[in-house]
Scaffold this active site. Structure first.
Site, PDB file in Angstrom:
ATOM      1  N   HIS A 181       0.887  -1.169   0.000  1.00 45.75           N
ATOM      2  CA  HIS A 181       0.000   0.000   0.000  1.00 45.75           C
ATOM      3  C   HIS A 181       0.920   1.213   0.000  1.00 45.75           C
ATOM      4  O   HIS A 181       2.140   1.043   0.071  1.00 45.75           O
ATOM      5  CB  HIS A 181      -0.965  -0.020   1.192  1.00 45.75           C
ATOM      6  CG  HIS A 181      -0.347   0.081   2.552  1.00 45.75           C
ATOM      7  ND1 HIS A 181       0.631  -0.793   3.007  1.00 45.75           N
ATOM      8  CD2 HIS A 181      -0.553   0.960   3.581  1.00 45.75           C
ATOM      9  CE1 HIS A 181       0.965  -0.463   4.246  1.00 45.75           C
ATOM     10  NE2 HIS A 181       0.280   0.601   4.613  1.00 45.75           N
ATOM     11  N   HIS A 195       1.100   4.018   2.104  1.00 48.38           N
ATOM     12  CA  HIS A 195       1.442   4.844   3.256  1.00 48.38           C
ATOM     13  C   HIS A 195       2.940   5.148   3.192  1.00 48.38           C
ATOM     14  O   HIS A 195       3.728   4.348   2.694  1.00 48.38           O
ATOM     15  CB  HIS A 195       1.070   4.134   4.561  1.00 48.38           C
ATOM     16  CG  HIS A 195      -0.411   4.117   4.806  1.00 48.38           C
ATOM     17  ND1 HIS A 195      -1.008   3.264   5.696  1.00 48.38           N
ATOM     18  CD2 HIS A 195      -1.402   4.873   4.260  1.00 48.38           C
ATOM     19  CE1 HIS A 195      -2.318   3.499   5.707  1.00 48.38           C
ATOM     20  NE2 HIS A 195      -2.583   4.468   4.840  1.00 48.38           N
ATOM     21  N   ASP A 210       5.427   5.091   4.963  1.00 53.13           N
ATOM     22  CA  ASP A 210       6.458   4.214   5.524  1.00 53.13           C
ATOM     23  C   ASP A 210       6.624   2.919   4.728  1.00 53.13           C
ATOM     24  O   ASP A 210       7.347   2.014   5.159  1.00 53.13           O
ATOM     25  CB  ASP A 210       6.180   3.914   7.008  1.00 53.13           C
ATOM     26  CG  ASP A 210       4.791   3.353   7.261  1.00 53.13           C
ATOM     27  OD1 ASP A 210       3.821   3.820   6.633  1.00 53.13           O
ATOM     28  OD2 ASP A 210       4.664   2.429   8.094  1.00 53.13           O
ATOM     29  N   HIS A 211       5.968   2.845   3.564  1.00 51.18           N
ATOM     30  CA  HIS A 211       6.074   1.660   2.706  1.00 51.18           C
ATOM     31  C   HIS A 211       6.497   1.990   1.276  1.00 51.18           C
ATOM     32  O   HIS A 211       6.698   1.075   0.476  1.00 51.18           O
ATOM     33  CB  HIS A 211       4.738   0.894   2.704  1.00 51.18           C
ATOM     34  CG  HIS A 211       4.400   0.359   4.060  1.00 51.18           C
ATOM     35  ND1 HIS A 211       4.613  -0.947   4.423  1.00 51.18           N
ATOM     36  CD2 HIS A 211       3.914   0.983   5.162  1.00 51.18           C
ATOM     37  CE1 HIS A 211       4.261  -1.118   5.693  1.00 51.18           C
ATOM     38  NE2 HIS A 211       3.832   0.052   6.167  1.00 51.18           N
ATOM     39  N   HIS A 217      -7.064  -1.579   6.440  1.00 47.70           N
ATOM     40  CA  HIS A 217      -6.030  -0.601   6.816  1.00 47.70           C
ATOM     41  C   HIS A 217      -5.899   0.438   5.700  1.00 47.70           C
ATOM     42  O   HIS A 217      -5.819   1.638   5.953  1.00 47.70           O
ATOM     43  CB  HIS A 217      -4.718  -1.326   7.065  1.00 47.70           C
ATOM     44  CG  HIS A 217      -3.572  -0.406   7.323  1.00 47.70           C
ATOM     45  ND1 HIS A 217      -3.416   0.286   8.500  1.00 47.70           N
ATOM     46  CD2 HIS A 217      -2.528  -0.036   6.542  1.00 47.70           C
ATOM     47  CE1 HIS A 217      -2.329   1.035   8.422  1.00 47.70           C
ATOM     48  NE2 HIS A 217      -1.766   0.858   7.251  1.00 47.70           N
ATOM     49  N   ASP A 251       0.553  -4.260   7.206  1.00 43.68           N
ATOM     50  CA  ASP A 251      -0.122  -3.399   8.192  1.00 43.68           C
ATOM     51  C   ASP A 251      -1.528  -3.868   8.555  1.00 43.68           C
ATOM     52  O   ASP A 251      -2.247  -3.165   9.273  1.00 43.68           O
ATOM     53  CB  ASP A 251      -0.134  -1.943   7.716  1.00 43.68           C
ATOM     54  CG  ASP A 251       1.202  -1.250   7.913  1.00 43.68           C
ATOM     55  OD1 ASP A 251       2.122  -1.887   8.471  1.00 43.68           O
ATOM     56  OD2 ASP A 251       1.334  -0.079   7.511  1.00 43.68           O
ATOM     57  N   HIS A 306       5.321  -3.859  12.334  1.00 41.52           N
ATOM     58  CA  HIS A 306       5.781  -2.754  13.183  1.00 41.52           C
ATOM     59  C   HIS A 306       5.821  -3.189  14.652  1.00 41.52           C
ATOM     60  O   HIS A 306       5.239  -2.535  15.519  1.00 41.52           O
ATOM     61  CB  HIS A 306       4.856  -1.544  13.009  1.00 41.52           C
ATOM     62  CG  HIS A 306       4.825  -0.965  11.625  1.00 41.52           C
ATOM     63  ND1 HIS A 306       5.964  -0.604  10.925  1.00 41.52           N
ATOM     64  CD2 HIS A 306       3.784  -0.663  10.793  1.00 41.52           C
ATOM     65  CE1 HIS A 306       5.619  -0.097   9.737  1.00 41.52           C
ATOM     66  NE2 HIS A 306       4.311  -0.132   9.623  1.00 41.52           N
TER      67      HIS A 306
HETATM   68  C1  5PN Z   1       3.581   5.278  10.789  1.00 40.32           C
HETATM   69  C2  5PN Z   1       2.353   5.964  10.339  1.00 40.32           C
HETATM   70  N1  5PN Z   1       2.113   7.174  10.772  1.00 40.32           N
HETATM   71  C3  5PN Z   1       1.020   7.862  10.363  1.00 40.32           C
HETATM   72  C4  5PN Z   1       0.173   7.282   9.477  1.00 40.32           C
HETATM   73  C5  5PN Z   1      -1.005   7.747   8.897  1.00 40.32           C
HETATM   74  O1  5PN Z   1      -1.545   8.847   9.040  1.00 40.32           O
HETATM   75  O2  5PN Z   1      -1.530   6.788   8.095  1.00 40.32           O
HETATM   76  C6  5PN Z   1      -0.660   5.655   8.110  1.00 40.32           C
HETATM   77  C7  5PN Z   1       0.400   6.030   9.017  1.00 40.32           C
HETATM   78  C8  5PN Z   1       1.529   5.353   9.436  1.00 40.32           C
HETATM   79  O3  5PN Z   1       1.782   4.127   8.964  1.00 40.32           O
HETATM   80 ZN    ZN Z   2       0.022   1.543   6.538  1.00 39.67          ZN
HETATM   81 ZN    ZN Z   3       3.208   0.744   8.019  1.00 35.94          ZN
END
Ligand code: 5PN
Ligand code: ZN
Ligand code: ZN
Length: 268
Positions: A96, A98, A100-101, A185, A207, A252
């Protein structure tokens, strides 16, 4: 498949409040959690699942998450530890989008890119409560333009070299590399199962369940588009693990992550 190897690329860590990690349950307080990507060395090619976060982006857009990332924990740094460069990756699959990915997608203009067919459109027009999650649009010129965030377009990125093949439902990326559609998610979220000839499969929740405790309590993170679908997906992840006698790995979960193999140590 029998010589499939899985490497975890340690991407550093972030901080969230406990009420975000465990939605409406907590307890509150700072929770530092790991971020990592999954490299699959396979007879059919090198597959990278997710690309972690970009330190500069997080400092600009979400500094409250207190990113900690060494040079070795950047995507090029983690690949270099394996004697690899970004150019050695054939396929990038994003679970996805987000931030952090997908933060390291910019290193892979040459690679084939695949994701769920609804994830790029969702990044282009996120729900208001998803804006921060989908705040790193550097992976897609189309998304950066749709959001008026063209300042994020990396040098050399074009519509063509940031276009994704859109997929839907469950599918097999390569023999024994299985993506299971686990929405909730995010609109097009996938979990990943890797099968080996030599050991039991690994099921990466991604996630759908941040931590082991999340799955045990069916308690998802506060970030989601459809929490009811999210609970269904968690039940599905449990069922898949049981059905396939798979080892679960969480996206995580700092306590479990400390026991995972990273760097040159691999699964397979
Ligand atoms: C780590 C993290 N911080 C904030 C958000 C967010 O607003 O949607 C996904 C997300 C995260 O994975
Ligand atoms: Zn996510
Ligand atoms: Zn994540």
């Amino acid at each position: 498949m029998s010589d499939t190897k899985v490497y975890l690329l340690d991407g550093g860590s972030l901080v969230l409040d406990g009420f975000h990690v465990y939605w409406n349950r907590g307890p509150g307080g700072e929770v530092r959690f790991p971020v990592y990507s999954i490299l699959i060395e396979h007879a059919e090619g090198r597959f990278l699942i997710d690309t972690g976060y970009d330190y500069d982006h997080v400092m600009k857009a979400l500094a409250f998450e207190k990113p900690q990332q060494t040079k070795e924990q950047t995507i090029p740094g983690a690949l270099a530890q394996l004697g690899l460069a970004p150019a050695d990756i054939d396929v990038v699959f994003n679970s996805h989008f987000h931030f952090d990915h997908c933060g390291g997608n910019k290193f892979f203009p040459h690679a084939k890119k695949i994701c769920h067919k609804l994830e790029v459109p969702q990044t282009c027009t996120p729900e208001p409560f998803e804006v921060l999650g989908y705040s790193d649009v550097s992976f897609s010129v189309e998304a950066a333009e749709a959001r008026g965030m063209t300042d994020q377009i990396p040098e050399g990125a074009t519509v063509e070299n940031t276009t994704f093949e859109g997929v839907e439902g469950d599918f097999e990326l390569a023999k024994g590399v299985k993506l299971f559609f686990t929405p909730g998610h995010s609109i097009g979220h996938y979990s990943l199962m890797v099968e080996f000839g030599t050991r039991k499969p690994i099921l990466f929740t991604i996630d759908a369940a941040y931590t082991e405790q999340s799955l045990d309590t069916l308690n998802q993170a506060s970030f989601h588009i459809d929490p009811v679908a999210g609970v269904k997906s968690m039940r599905r992840v449990r069922q898949l693990a049981e059905e396939h006698d798979a080892e679960l790995m969480f996206s995580h979960d700092m306590e479990n992550f400390k026991t995972y193999r990273t760097g040159t140590r691999f699964y397979g």
